[in-house]
Design a protein around this motif. Sequence first.
Motif, PDB file in Angstrom:
ATOM      1  N   TRP A 250       0.773  -0.978   0.043  1.00 36.89           N
ATOM      2  CA  TRP A 250      -0.144   0.087  -0.186  1.00 36.89           C
ATOM      3  C   TRP A 250       0.820   1.173   0.132  1.00 36.89           C
ATOM      4  O   TRP A 250       0.682   2.133  -0.687  1.00 36.89           O
ATOM      5  N   ALA A 251       1.892   1.226   0.962  1.00 36.96           N
ATOM      6  CA  ALA A 251       2.753   2.435   0.995  1.00 36.96           C
ATOM      7  C   ALA A 251       3.322   2.915  -0.286  1.00 36.96           C
ATOM      8  O   ALA A 251       3.486   3.909  -0.797  1.00 36.96           O
ATOM      9  N   LEU A 252       3.876   1.827  -1.057  1.00 37.98           N
ATOM     10  CA  LEU A 252       4.409   2.118  -2.404  1.00 37.98           C
ATOM     11  C   LEU A 252       3.623   2.304  -3.326  1.00 37.98           C
ATOM     12  O   LEU A 252       3.517   3.330  -4.383  1.00 37.98           O
TER      13      LEU A 252
ATOM     14  N   GLU B  29       0.601   4.101  -2.846  1.00 39.50           N
ATOM     15  CA  GLU B  29       0.426   5.383  -2.516  1.00 39.50           C
ATOM     16  C   GLU B  29       1.434   6.369  -3.110  1.00 39.50           C
ATOM     17  O   GLU B  29       1.168   7.263  -3.861  1.00 39.50           O
ATOM     18  N   ALA B  30       2.976   5.958  -3.158  1.00 38.72           N
ATOM     19  CA  ALA B  30       3.870   6.945  -3.779  1.00 38.72           C
ATOM     20  C   ALA B  30       3.639   7.004  -5.117  1.00 38.72           C
ATOM     21  O   ALA B  30       3.769   7.968  -5.608  1.00 38.72           O
TER      22      ALA B  30
ATOM     23  N   GLU C 117       0.693   9.193  -5.995  1.00 38.42           N
ATOM     24  CA  GLU C 117       0.985  10.554  -5.747  1.00 38.42           C
ATOM     25  C   GLU C 117       1.910  10.931  -6.704  1.00 38.42           C
ATOM     26  O   GLU C 117       1.751  12.368  -7.079  1.00 38.42           O
ATOM     27  N   THR C 118       2.943  10.303  -6.983  1.00 37.15           N
ATOM     28  CA  THR C 118       3.895  10.952  -8.073  1.00 37.15           C
ATOM     29  C   THR C 118       3.339  11.182  -9.487  1.00 37.15           C
ATOM     30  O   THR C 118       3.643  12.025 -10.017  1.00 37.15           O
TER      31      THR C 118
ATOM     32  N   LYS D 190       1.247  14.412  -9.332  1.00 34.53           N
ATOM     33  CA  LYS D 190       2.189  15.340  -9.317  1.00 34.53           C
ATOM     34  C   LYS D 190       2.610  15.859 -10.621  1.00 34.53           C
ATOM     35  O   LYS D 190       2.796  17.105 -10.766  1.00 34.53           O
TER      36      LYS D 190
ATOM     37  N   GLN E  54     -10.485   6.646  -3.623  1.00 31.60           N
ATOM     38  CA  GLN E  54     -10.607   8.005  -2.603  1.00 31.60           C
ATOM     39  C   GLN E  54     -10.333   9.072  -3.292  1.00 31.60           C
ATOM     40  O   GLN E  54     -10.069  10.173  -2.673  1.00 31.60           O
TER      41      GLN E  54
END
Lengths: 210, 210, 137, 137
Positions: C4-6, C8-9, C12-13, C16, C54
């Motif tokens: 999940w953490a990766l 998310e990264a 987001e990237t 962005k 989300q």
Amino acid sequence: MMDPRLNVINKRFQNVKKIIAVSGGKGGIGKSQTAASLALCLAKHNYRTGLLDLDFCGPSTHVILGVEGIYPEEEKGIVPPKFNGISFMSITYYTGNNPSPLRGSEISNAIIEILAITRWEDLDFLIIDMPPGTGDPVLDVIRLIKRVEFLLVTTPSRVAQEVLKRELKVLNELGITVIGILENMKTKKGSQVASELLNLGVPFLGSIDF
Amino acid sequence: MMDPRLNVINKRFQNVKKIIAVSGGKGGIGKSQTAASLALCLAKHNYRTGLLDLDFCGPSTHVILGVEGIYPEEEKGIVPPKFNGISFMSITYYTGNNPSPLRGSEISNAIIEILAITRWEDLDFLIIDMPPGTGDPVLDVIRLIKRVEFLLVTTPSRVAQEVLKRELKVLNELGITVIGILENMKTKKGSQVASELLNLGVPFLGSIDF
Amino acid sequence: MHEWALAEAVVETVLKEAGKENLKEIVRVKVMVGELQQIELDVFNFAMENILQQGGGALSMEKISLEVDKCVLRCKVCGEDWYYSDSLQDLSEEDSEAIHFVPEVAHVYVRCPRCGSPDFEITSGRGVWIDYIEGEK
Amino acid sequence: MHEWALAEAVVETVLKEAGKENLKEIVRVKVMVGELQQIELDVFNFAMENILQQGGGALSMEKISLEVDKCVLRCKVCGEDWYYSDSLQDLSEEDSEAIHFVPEVAHVYVRCPRCGSPDFEITSGRGVWIDYIEGEK
Ligand SMILES: Nc1ncnc2c1ncn2[C@@H]1O[C@H](COP(=O)(O)OP(=O)(O)O)[C@@H](O)[C@H]1O
Ligand SMILES: Nc1ncnc2c1ncn2[C@@H]1O[C@H](COP(=O)(O)OP(=O)(O)O)[C@@H](O)[C@H]1O
Ligand SMILES: [Mg+2]
Ligand SMILES: [Mg+2]
Ligand SMILES: [Mg+2]
Ligand SMILES: [Mg+2]
Ligand code: NI
Ligand code: NI
Ligand SMILES: [Zn+2]
Ligand SMILES: [Zn+2]
């Protein structure tokens, strides 16, 4: 393409009989003190001795020996100047007392540069003062100086011995000669070096009091 | 192309009020001891406290605290387990007691990974135990954790203070907040921290006897 | 589910970068997943999907393609090149799980098959990264 | 004359590689000299010439061409790219001489012109290396 420096490093050590890296996982256990004292002692006994400080982040042997006002000669490379009979090489000739915020890959590159351009004269012993850890400097010394032997320093502290055990495991695994383990800063009677460490087949060289 | 991890690191520290890196150029001066004691002390005073050991080559805080038998939970990342009230994160969860011969660029990469995947809960304080030197870990903490403040440790030894002065120069130059300097392992009466160091405008926090 | 953490990264990237480039529409995103980390692709996709629900803005799952990058290691001592998949056979599940979390931990458990050194480079197949983002301005 | 040590490294490497490739004749060698190290090209050429006279085998000076590689630095904190030649103006002769011997010492004396950081990469123009060797088998 290929890095030409790697092809002359062995040649630079051609006339050096024995190369000893003073190491030990942790910092502050007396590696630099040991390396400097060992070099001084060998020089006093008329062995031709060199001292190479590879702790680029926290060079200390020039402070311990009180080296000042000398600088290498340029002669088909650079020739380390003598101090108290020791051929002494340190990055501080080039950094002065300024901070040296180098990353590992840069330290590695700087070590390769210094090994490639430094012309040691005929030496019986070259002592290398290593930084703490088993990062680039230790890996490069193992990789680039095939004949290097390790002298390991520890203290009675459990943390220091835990870290040393890890380093010793790697050295054993790679078949590197370990001259022995020196216990420094002993505060109680009798050696406190864990039998666990000594069971790894490395000579115990003795203890130095705090 | 771009490294996605860099875009989530700030988010991971969103709910952490204060981040303190315990550093000081040299090894063996008591950084880990200080970091561990500080974290314990804060936790006892009911501050929500985390401790992150970034000394991947010589991790020590798990030995000092006696951490054993705990492991992070996986929950949209990894959540550091608690030990004596401290949220504790260390690479030793993944390396065990095995040697970790990592080069600087690899340490840097591992630090980025851990910062990107670790989900700290709401914390008043996150204490970071730094390795010796001003290599990749210090440079990455400065680069990646914009709010970090430094707590510097030294000993009365001249070598240690020389190295600390260099680190302090870099931190000052970069405008990093330095909370203060702590003198550890004092053996004589009165502080032996050189006035030279204290003239650099950093609070002196006191001394701890050997 | 540390994937999940990766994920998310990555999400987001992409958003962005698309913002930086003023993309009105994201046409295609190629995400590379290094073999070294043994990411579970189902879990990773599930995480991206949830994160996008989300609020993924211009990004949705059907725009994303994942590709696994084979992991090659190169010994810095003897020059040997080899596949991580060959070393993986000798690793315990525990050790390969440690590498799953922090790939550099490979230096703890993997050795050069020729000379035994832990001093190797990960020449490909490390981490999770974005290969390219195609879009319309 | 510390250039001699690097010239020796270059000559030995060319001969070694030519040997490995079983080249009967070396047609052309391109040697790159990074600007960061401020190598004196005359001195470097003089050194190579002398070394070759002591036994260069298949290699002679007229086969070698030198090219200087412009040095570019990139800040790891703010991303700024800049030329070392712009920083060089602010360095004392002593400091640039230190960099001449050990290029990484640049991190001691040079700072990012935008954010002041010493944490930069040398993206080009570091060291002395061999770009290619052309020969006949
Ligand atoms: N046997 C000893 N007794 C007391 N102090 C010592 C002893 N050995 C070293 N020291 C001191 O300990 C500090 C750390 O020693 P040093 O040689 O710099 O360690 P290292 O190189 O392992 O980081 C120095 O201030 C040194 O003078
Ligand atoms: N004030 C002190 N008095 C005596 N020993 C100390 C003191 N502070 C630290 N030590 C011991 O010194 C050693 C080095 O401390 P450590 O915190 O591991 O240093 P560092 O993290 O800076 O390398 C450890 O064995 C520790 O227990
Ligand atoms: Mg030392
Ligand atoms: Mg420590
Ligand atoms: Mg195991
Ligand atoms: Mg100057
Ligand atoms: Ni996972
Ligand atoms: Ni020169
Ligand atoms: Zn190998
Ligand atoms: Zn910058």
